[in-house]
Design a protein around this motif. Structure first.
Motif, PDB file in Angstrom:
ATOM      1  N   TYR A 186      47.076  35.895 -34.495  1.00 15.86           N
ATOM      2  CA  TYR A 186      46.619  37.089 -35.213  1.00 15.86           C
ATOM      3  C   TYR A 186      47.346  38.364 -34.791  1.00 15.86           C
ATOM      4  O   TYR A 186      47.368  39.339 -35.552  1.00 15.86           O
ATOM      5  N   PHE A 187      47.896  38.364 -33.577  1.00 13.05           N
ATOM      6  CA  PHE A 187      48.546  39.563 -33.058  1.00 13.05           C
ATOM      7  C   PHE A 187      49.899  39.211 -32.449  1.00 13.05           C
ATOM      8  O   PHE A 187      50.099  38.106 -31.943  1.00 13.05           O
ATOM      9  N   ASN A 188      50.814  40.164 -32.469  1.00 15.68           N
ATOM     10  CA  ASN A 188      52.110  39.985 -31.828  1.00 15.68           C
ATOM     11  C   ASN A 188      51.964  40.022 -30.309  1.00 15.68           C
ATOM     12  O   ASN A 188      51.043  40.646 -29.782  1.00 15.68           O
ATOM     13  N   LYS A 189      52.874  39.390 -29.628  1.00 12.94           N
ATOM     14  CA  LYS A 189      52.835  39.370 -28.165  1.00 12.94           C
ATOM     15  C   LYS A 189      52.901  40.779 -27.590  1.00 12.94           C
ATOM     16  O   LYS A 189      52.326  41.050 -26.536  1.00 12.94           O
ATOM     17  N   ASP A 190      53.595  41.666 -28.289  1.00  9.36           N
ATOM     18  CA  ASP A 190      53.734  43.042 -27.802  1.00  9.36           C
ATOM     19  C   ASP A 190      52.403  43.773 -27.757  1.00  9.36           C
ATOM     20  O   ASP A 190      52.280  44.797 -27.074  1.00  9.36           O
ATOM     21  N   ASN A 191      51.407  43.264 -28.484  1.00  5.94           N
ATOM     22  CA  ASN A 191      50.100  43.913 -28.513  1.00  5.94           C
ATOM     23  C   ASN A 191      49.197  43.486 -27.362  1.00  5.94           C
ATOM     24  O   ASN A 191      48.117  44.061 -27.185  1.00  5.94           O
ATOM     25  N   ILE A 192      49.594  42.468 -26.604  1.00  2.18           N
ATOM     26  CA  ILE A 192      48.724  41.921 -25.559  1.00  2.18           C
ATOM     27  C   ILE A 192      49.446  41.925 -24.226  1.00  2.18           C
ATOM     28  O   ILE A 192      50.479  41.273 -24.057  1.00  2.18           O
ATOM     29  N   LEU A 193      48.915  42.672 -23.283  1.00  2.00           N
ATOM     30  CA  LEU A 193      49.434  42.696 -21.914  1.00  2.00           C
ATOM     31  C   LEU A 193      48.669  41.668 -21.101  1.00  2.00           C
ATOM     32  O   LEU A 193      47.438  41.726 -21.010  1.00  2.00           O
TER      33      LEU A 193
END
Length: 274
Positions: A186-193
């Motif tokens: 659902y989200f790009n890797k860049d959105n999750i630290l």
């Protein structure tokens, strides 16, 4: 019903919404991270509980988005600061990221992972300590089983997982690779630290400033970092003597989690000392 309609109509206009989420994992230092971050001059603590748990608890989600926004400050009061929802169960439940995307769109999220065997034992210690807790709500979740009994039950082939109390799931919650894969649908890797809880003990200042850079805010001052180094948040007051059976299950889990950890390392492109 009328109050809900008023909230649903007015709160999206006057209330701020979270700028970022701390999504988990359970017993991996999310309370500490939240309490560290709200000491930052550019972050505003929410007005309700640190764990709002809107997206994973049906009784909360059914109250509507207006109820959720009621846990955050007004846009006027917040100003240019950031607000967040720190609910460590968000990482675990499969249906949560779809709800987040639907209600909040794309935003930044932080996942803190802990070595899964120590996480499982820490979670059991917490739930097992609830027998004597002065809180009727939490006392309902008391796990009377020994650690060995709980783990053994989770591996029984005839166990009815359809009625399983997912608030425990000591083993399943440690399979982080599948949980992160679900979010990346659902989200790009860049959105999750993704952080490792061990890093907080090794170099708290570097980790917190890494979070600041991820959120696009100023780094902590040295004075603040020095003060935060002296604080400990949500340190469990429970301490149980490990039985030989518990030790046996802990050794078993170390071997059991090895392939799941390896998949996690390959997925993240980073190896932890687990």
């Amino acid at each position: 019903m009328i109050k809900r309609l008023i909230k649903d109509a007015t709160y999206p206009i006057i209330k701020s919404r979270p700028d970022f989420l701390i999504i988990g994992a359970q017993k991996a230092g999310t309370t500490s991270l939240y309490n560290y971050l709200i000491q930052h001059p550019q972050i505003f603590g929410n007005t309700g509980w640190k764990e709002i748990r809107y997206f994973d608890r049906p009784e909360h989600y059914n109250l509507g988005f207006g109820w959720y926004l009621g846990n955050f400050p007004s846009k006027l009061k917040k100003g240019n600061k950031l607000t967040c929802d720190a609910s460590p169960n968000y990482l675990y439940y499969e249906f949560v990221p779809e709800r987040i995307k639907k209600d909040l769109g794309t935003l930044k999220m932080i996942a803190v992972l802990r070595e899964p065997v120590s996480r499982a034992y820490s979670a059991w210690q917490m739930f097992h300590s609830f027998s004597d807790i002065d809180n009727d709500h939490l006392k309902r979740f008391y796990d009377k089983r020994t650690f060995a009994e709980a783990i053994e039950e989770e591996f029984q082939s005839d166990f009815d997982h359809t009625n399983y109390p997912f608030r425990y799931d000591y083993v399943g919650r440690g399979k982080y690779v599948y949980q992160l894969e679900n979010y990346y649908n659902y989200f790009n890797k860049d959105n999750i630290l993704v952080l490792n809880m061990d890093w907080f003990r090794q170099d708290l200042g570097s980790v917190l400033n890494c979070v600041c850079n991820f959120l696009g805010i100023d780094e902590f001052s040295q004075e603040t970092l020095q003060a935060l180094q002296q604080k400990k948040h949500n340190k469990g007051k429970y301490e149980f003597q490990k039985t030989p059976e518990d030790e046996e299950k802990l050794d078993f889990l170390k071997s059991y989690f090895a392939p799941f950890n390896q998949k996690l390392y390959e997925f993240l492109g980073e190896r932890y000392a687990w």
